[in-house]
Enzyme design. Structure first.
Site, PDB file in Angstrom:
ATOM      1  N   ASP A  62       0.883  -1.168   0.000  1.00  0.00           N
ATOM      2  CA  ASP A  62       0.000   0.000   0.000  1.00  0.00           C
ATOM      3  C   ASP A  62       0.919   1.214   0.000  1.00  0.00           C
ATOM      4  OD1 ASP A  62      -1.625   2.223   0.876  1.00  0.00           O
ATOM      5  OD2 ASP A  62      -3.122   0.748   1.464  1.00  0.00           O
ATOM      6  N   ALA A  86      -2.779   5.441  -7.429  1.00  0.00           N
ATOM      7  CA  ALA A  86      -3.449   6.687  -7.048  1.00  0.00           C
ATOM      8  C   ALA A  86      -4.912   6.425  -6.760  1.00  0.00           C
ATOM      9  CB  ALA A  86      -3.357   7.714  -8.180  1.00  0.00           C
ATOM     10  N   GLN A  87      -5.503   7.319  -5.979  1.00  0.00           N
ATOM     11  CA  GLN A  87      -6.955   7.458  -5.990  1.00  0.00           C
ATOM     12  C   GLN A  87      -7.157   8.376  -7.178  1.00  0.00           C
ATOM     13  OE1 GLN A  87     -10.188   8.010  -6.534  1.00  0.00           O
ATOM     14  NE2 GLN A  87      -9.979   9.931  -5.417  1.00  0.00           N
ATOM     15  N   SER A  88      -7.548   7.818  -8.310  1.00  0.00           N
ATOM     16  CA  SER A  88      -7.435   8.544  -9.579  1.00  0.00           C
ATOM     17  C   SER A  88      -8.739   9.173 -10.050  1.00  0.00           C
ATOM     18  CB  SER A  88      -6.896   7.593 -10.657  1.00  0.00           C
ATOM     19  OG  SER A  88      -7.887   6.631 -10.961  1.00  0.00           O
ATOM     20  N   THR A 129      -0.476  14.925 -13.924  1.00  0.00           N
ATOM     21  CA  THR A 129      -1.737  14.943 -14.678  1.00  0.00           C
ATOM     22  C   THR A 129      -2.117  16.319 -15.211  1.00  0.00           C
ATOM     23  OG1 THR A 129      -4.143  14.764 -14.371  1.00  0.00           O
ATOM     24  CG2 THR A 129      -2.862  15.086 -12.390  1.00  0.00           C
ATOM     25  N   GLU A 131      -4.930  17.453 -15.052  1.00  0.00           N
ATOM     26  CA  GLU A 131      -5.854  18.065 -14.079  1.00  0.00           C
ATOM     27  C   GLU A 131      -5.178  19.198 -13.323  1.00  0.00           C
ATOM     28  OE1 GLU A 131      -9.169  17.580 -12.562  1.00  0.00           O
ATOM     29  OE2 GLU A 131      -9.461  16.932 -14.608  1.00  0.00           O
ATOM     30  N   TYR A 153      -7.909  16.024  -5.726  1.00  0.00           N
ATOM     31  CA  TYR A 153      -7.066  15.141  -6.539  1.00  0.00           C
ATOM     32  C   TYR A 153      -5.921  15.935  -7.164  1.00  0.00           C
ATOM     33  CZ  TYR A 153      -5.595  12.488 -10.674  1.00  0.00           C
ATOM     34  OH  TYR A 153      -4.845  11.856 -11.644  1.00  0.00           O
ATOM     35  N   LYS A 157      -1.815  15.941  -6.477  1.00  0.00           N
ATOM     36  CA  LYS A 157      -0.916  15.591  -7.590  1.00  0.00           C
ATOM     37  C   LYS A 157       0.080  16.719  -7.859  1.00  0.00           C
ATOM     38  CE  LYS A 157      -2.035  11.485  -9.374  1.00  0.00           C
ATOM     39  NZ  LYS A 157      -1.087  10.446  -9.770  1.00  0.00           N
TER      40      LYS A 157
HETATM   41  P1  NAP Z   1      -6.411   3.474 -12.187  1.00  0.00           P
HETATM   42  O1  NAP Z   1      -6.883   2.564 -13.262  1.00  0.00           O
HETATM   43  O2  NAP Z   1      -7.408   4.081 -11.262  1.00  0.00           O
HETATM   44  O3  NAP Z   1      -5.319   2.660 -11.329  1.00  0.00           O
HETATM   45  C1  NAP Z   1      -4.864   3.137 -10.105  1.00  0.00           C
HETATM   46  C2  NAP Z   1      -4.213   1.980  -9.355  1.00  0.00           C
HETATM   47  O4  NAP Z   1      -3.715   2.461  -8.105  1.00  0.00           O
HETATM   48  C3  NAP Z   1      -5.149   0.820  -9.033  1.00  0.00           C
HETATM   49  O5  NAP Z   1      -4.480  -0.393  -9.274  1.00  0.00           O
HETATM   50  C4  NAP Z   1      -5.409   0.996  -7.545  1.00  0.00           C
HETATM   51  O6  NAP Z   1      -5.702  -0.203  -6.878  1.00  0.00           O
HETATM   52  C5  NAP Z   1      -4.056   1.519  -7.098  1.00  0.00           C
HETATM   53  N1  NAP Z   1      -4.097   2.138  -5.778  1.00  0.00           N
HETATM   54  C6  NAP Z   1      -4.973   3.048  -5.304  1.00  0.00           C
HETATM   55  N2  NAP Z   1      -4.681   3.371  -4.032  1.00  0.00           N
HETATM   56  C7  NAP Z   1      -3.592   2.639  -3.681  1.00  0.00           C
HETATM   57  C8  NAP Z   1      -2.820   2.521  -2.494  1.00  0.00           C
HETATM   58  N3  NAP Z   1      -3.097   3.230  -1.385  1.00  0.00           N
HETATM   59  N4  NAP Z   1      -1.770   1.665  -2.486  1.00  0.00           N
HETATM   60  C9  NAP Z   1      -1.477   0.939  -3.589  1.00  0.00           C
HETATM   61  N5  NAP Z   1      -2.173   1.007  -4.751  1.00  0.00           N
HETATM   62  C10 NAP Z   1      -3.232   1.849  -4.786  1.00  0.00           C
HETATM   63  O7  NAP Z   1      -5.564   4.679 -12.798  1.00  0.00           O
HETATM   64  P2  NAP Z   1      -4.859   4.787 -14.242  1.00  0.00           P
HETATM   65  O8  NAP Z   1      -5.836   5.367 -15.195  1.00  0.00           O
HETATM   66  O9  NAP Z   1      -4.180   3.518 -14.549  1.00  0.00           O
HETATM   67  O10 NAP Z   1      -3.805   5.935 -13.955  1.00  0.00           O
HETATM   68  C11 NAP Z   1      -2.491   5.625 -13.486  1.00  0.00           C
HETATM   69  C12 NAP Z   1      -1.886   6.861 -12.855  1.00  0.00           C
HETATM   70  O11 NAP Z   1      -1.819   7.919 -13.809  1.00  0.00           O
HETATM   71  C13 NAP Z   1      -2.658   7.410 -11.662  1.00  0.00           C
HETATM   72  O12 NAP Z   1      -1.709   7.927 -10.761  1.00  0.00           O
HETATM   73  C14 NAP Z   1      -3.493   8.541 -12.254  1.00  0.00           C
HETATM   74  O13 NAP Z   1      -3.794   9.507 -11.269  1.00  0.00           O
HETATM   75  C15 NAP Z   1      -2.510   9.063 -13.295  1.00  0.00           C
HETATM   76  N6  NAP Z   1      -3.112   9.696 -14.478  1.00  0.00           N
HETATM   77  C16 NAP Z   1      -4.056   9.028 -15.201  1.00  0.00           C
HETATM   78  C17 NAP Z   1      -4.557   9.607 -16.350  1.00  0.00           C
HETATM   79  C18 NAP Z   1      -5.593   8.913 -17.189  1.00  0.00           C
HETATM   80  O14 NAP Z   1      -6.235   9.573 -18.023  1.00  0.00           O
HETATM   81  N7  NAP Z   1      -5.764   7.599 -17.061  1.00  0.00           N
HETATM   82  C19 NAP Z   1      -4.105  10.875 -16.764  1.00  0.00           C
HETATM   83  C20 NAP Z   1      -3.132  11.513 -15.988  1.00  0.00           C
HETATM   84  C21 NAP Z   1      -2.623  10.901 -14.856  1.00  0.00           C
HETATM   85  P3  NAP Z   1      -7.154  -0.467  -6.205  1.00  0.00           P
HETATM   86  O15 NAP Z   1      -7.905  -1.248  -7.238  1.00  0.00           O
HETATM   87  O16 NAP Z   1      -6.805  -1.244  -4.998  1.00  0.00           O
HETATM   88  O17 NAP Z   1      -7.789   0.851  -5.923  1.00  0.00           O
HETATM   89  N1  GDD Z   2     -16.733  10.092 -14.292  1.00  0.00           N
HETATM   90  C1  GDD Z   2     -17.772  10.741 -14.842  1.00  0.00           C
HETATM   91  N2  GDD Z   2     -19.016  10.202 -14.748  1.00  0.00           N
HETATM   92  N3  GDD Z   2     -17.535  11.909 -15.483  1.00  0.00           N
HETATM   93  C2  GDD Z   2     -18.595  12.523 -16.065  1.00  0.00           C
HETATM   94  C3  GDD Z   2     -19.898  12.005 -16.008  1.00  0.00           C
HETATM   95  C4  GDD Z   2     -20.124  10.782 -15.298  1.00  0.00           C
HETATM   96  O1  GDD Z   2     -21.232  10.277 -15.208  1.00  0.00           O
HETATM   97  N4  GDD Z   2     -20.704  12.842 -16.708  1.00  0.00           N
HETATM   98  C5  GDD Z   2     -19.950  13.842 -17.169  1.00  0.00           C
HETATM   99  N5  GDD Z   2     -18.661  13.655 -16.775  1.00  0.00           N
HETATM  100  C6  GDD Z   2     -17.548  14.570 -17.065  1.00  0.00           C
HETATM  101  C7  GDD Z   2     -16.721  14.972 -15.835  1.00  0.00           C
HETATM  102  O2  GDD Z   2     -17.383  16.002 -15.092  1.00  0.00           O
HETATM  103  C8  GDD Z   2     -15.437  15.425 -16.518  1.00  0.00           C
HETATM  104  O3  GDD Z   2     -15.572  16.754 -16.954  1.00  0.00           O
HETATM  105  C9  GDD Z   2     -15.333  14.527 -17.750  1.00  0.00           C
HETATM  106  O4  GDD Z   2     -16.618  13.910 -17.898  1.00  0.00           O
HETATM  107  C10 GDD Z   2     -14.275  13.449 -17.641  1.00  0.00           C
HETATM  108  O5  GDD Z   2     -14.448  12.781 -16.405  1.00  0.00           O
HETATM  109  P1  GDD Z   2     -13.631  11.463 -16.039  1.00  0.00           P
HETATM  110  O6  GDD Z   2     -13.773  10.457 -17.116  1.00  0.00           O
HETATM  111  O7  GDD Z   2     -14.018  11.061 -14.659  1.00  0.00           O
HETATM  112  O8  GDD Z   2     -12.110  11.925 -16.097  1.00  0.00           O
HETATM  113  P2  GDD Z   2     -11.383  13.247 -15.544  1.00  0.00           P
HETATM  114  O9  GDD Z   2     -11.039  14.099 -16.720  1.00  0.00           O
HETATM  115  O10 GDD Z   2     -12.138  13.865 -14.433  1.00  0.00           O
HETATM  116  O11 GDD Z   2     -10.055  12.627 -14.912  1.00  0.00           O
HETATM  117  C11 GDD Z   2      -9.280  11.662 -15.631  1.00  0.00           C
HETATM  118  O12 GDD Z   2      -8.279  12.309 -16.378  1.00  0.00           O
HETATM  119  C12 GDD Z   2      -7.292  13.016 -15.608  1.00  0.00           C
HETATM  120  C13 GDD Z   2      -6.312  13.654 -16.600  1.00  0.00           C
HETATM  121  O13 GDD Z   2      -6.847  14.819 -17.111  1.00  0.00           O
HETATM  122  C14 GDD Z   2      -8.685  10.694 -14.604  1.00  0.00           C
HETATM  123  O14 GDD Z   2      -8.076   9.632 -15.296  1.00  0.00           O
HETATM  124  C15 GDD Z   2      -7.644  11.370 -13.749  1.00  0.00           C
HETATM  125  O15 GDD Z   2      -6.991  10.382 -12.938  1.00  0.00           O
HETATM  126  C16 GDD Z   2      -6.614  12.021 -14.673  1.00  0.00           C
HETATM  127  O16 GDD Z   2      -5.619  12.679 -13.923  1.00  0.00           O
END
Ligand code: NAP
Ligand code: GDD
Length: 335
Positions: A62, A86-88, A129, A131, A153, A157
């Protein structure tokens, strides 16, 4: 000698694609997962195809437990460490601001300290990110754009992002941050908007669901494919010097547009199924993300291969296939 990499959050979307990439390149991957009461096969479904691979080792850890990270760095002496855990979920971070900050900030700091004290030559990647640009809508957002985070979040970050720069400057650790814009895939968590839409469209198409409840459809995002983005993470750690890079496609689209594409593939009318529900609005919204990846293109030679339309189609098709498979299993329990 083959390299060893630690990937925290290996069961998530990016961790699983990065594992595929590194194992293909001959690495040994130490992937961390968190214990939970949900069954193991559900938790590890993104890496189920790797569980029998002898170059893939799952370790329980963890990131808020510094001892677990120290133990891993001590035991495996990694060449590279990818901090993806992350709590993503941005919306969730308003409901769990303290634990989100502990995971997203302290998880990074504990890892940096473990590396500094036990394996300072280990290269470190931080999942920063887009964000962090928050409500600064000056577009496209690039490496010099001012940060203006508007969620717990993004605040956590951003603090972690600065911590990485501090360890790079203060201790000479090879620590790089990738400022990644949204990237998606069929392995995306089901409560992110793209996957929520593709899964719902597949289920509505098969008669398994009637409505889809969504929040703000006008938000704009620069959406790419996770497989392209993890390649960029790896390239950052192979670069001659540690630095920060933006990864993005350079195109932006609204949630409404993504919805229209997917519903068109599925042959569905939005007005017949989509309900706007205030429950899915956030206390503060990031209105527009549109990235400028020029630095990564020029200095790393990185470029995204999958475009927005292909991404939406791949996600919908895969959800349709999975839903049909589940239906077949229910119809034929012995198969
Ligand atoms: P994800 O699918 O939500 O995966 C996050 C992982 O982190 C999960 O395996 C989760 O496991 C684990 N985790 C959460 N809390 C933890 C803790 N306390 N200790 C150990 N593991 C923990 O996210 P992702 O989309 O792959 O993104 C990967 C990273 O890139 C994250 O840091 C996210 O914030 C960042 N990021 C993502 C995006 C995007 O668009 N995907 C963009 C920019 C940055 P559990 O199942 O146990 O929760
Ligand atoms: N999740 C979600 N659910 N989002 C919604 C919904 C819904 O029902 N309806 C509208 N949205 C809008 C959100 O308000 C946001 O503006 C957009 O859809 C994208 O939401 P998410 O898919 O939850 O992603 P995010 O942009 O907030 O965050 C993701 O991207 C970041 C990078 O820019 C995550 O992956 C973050 O971890 C990452 O850092």
């Amino acid at each position: 000698m083959n390299k060893t990499a630690i990937i925290t959050g290996v069961t998530g979307q990016d961790g699983s694609y990065l594992s595929d990439l590194l194992i293909d390149k001959g690495y040994t991957v130490i992937g961390t997962y968190r214990r939970s009461v949900s069954d193991f096969s559900n938790k590890t479904q993104n890496v189920s195809h790797l569980l029998d691979n002898r170059n893939f080792i799952l370790e329980e850890a963890d990131v808020t437990d510094s001892a677990s990270l120290y133990r891993l760095v001590h035991e495996y002496q990694p060449d590279e460490y990818y901090n993806l855990a992350a709590q993503s979920h941005v919306g969730t971070s308003f409901k769990t601001p303290v634990s989100t900050t502990e995971i997203n900030l302290m998880g990074c700091l504990y890892a940096l300290e473990a590396i500094r004290l036990q394996k300072p030559a280990c290269k470190f990647y931080q999942a920063s990110t887009s964000e962090m640009f928050g409500d600064n809508t000056r577009c496209p957002q690039g490496i010099d754009t001012t940060f203006s985070p508007v969620s717990p979040y993004a605040c956590a970050k951003l603090a972690a992002h600065h911590m990485v720069g501090t360890y790079r400057k203060s201790y000479g650790i090879f620590a790089s941050s990738g400022i990644l814009f949204n990237h998606e895939s069929p392995r995306r968590g089901e409560n992110f908007v793209t996957r929520k839409i593709t899964k719902a469209a597949a289920r509505i198409n098969l008669g398994l669901q009637k409505e889809l409840r969504l929040g703000n459809l006008s938000a704009q995002r620069d959406w790419g494919h996770a497989a392209d983005f993890v390649r960029g993470m790896w390239m950052m750690l192979q670069h001659e010097k540690a630095d920060d890079f933006v990864l993005a496609t350079g195109r932006t689209n609204s949630v409404q547009k993504f919805l229209e594409y997917v519903f068109a593939f599925a042959g569905l009318e939005i007005k017949d199924h989509v309900i706007i529900d205030p429950k899915f609005y956030r206390p503060c919204e990031v209105p527009k993300l549109w990235g400028n990846p020029d630095k990564a293109i020029i200095e790393l030679g990185w470029s995204p291969e999958c475009d927005f339309e292909e991404l939406a189609f791949e996600m919908y098709e895969e959800d349709l296939r999975r839903e049909k498979e589940k239906l077949n299993k229910t119809d034929n329990p012995d198969v």
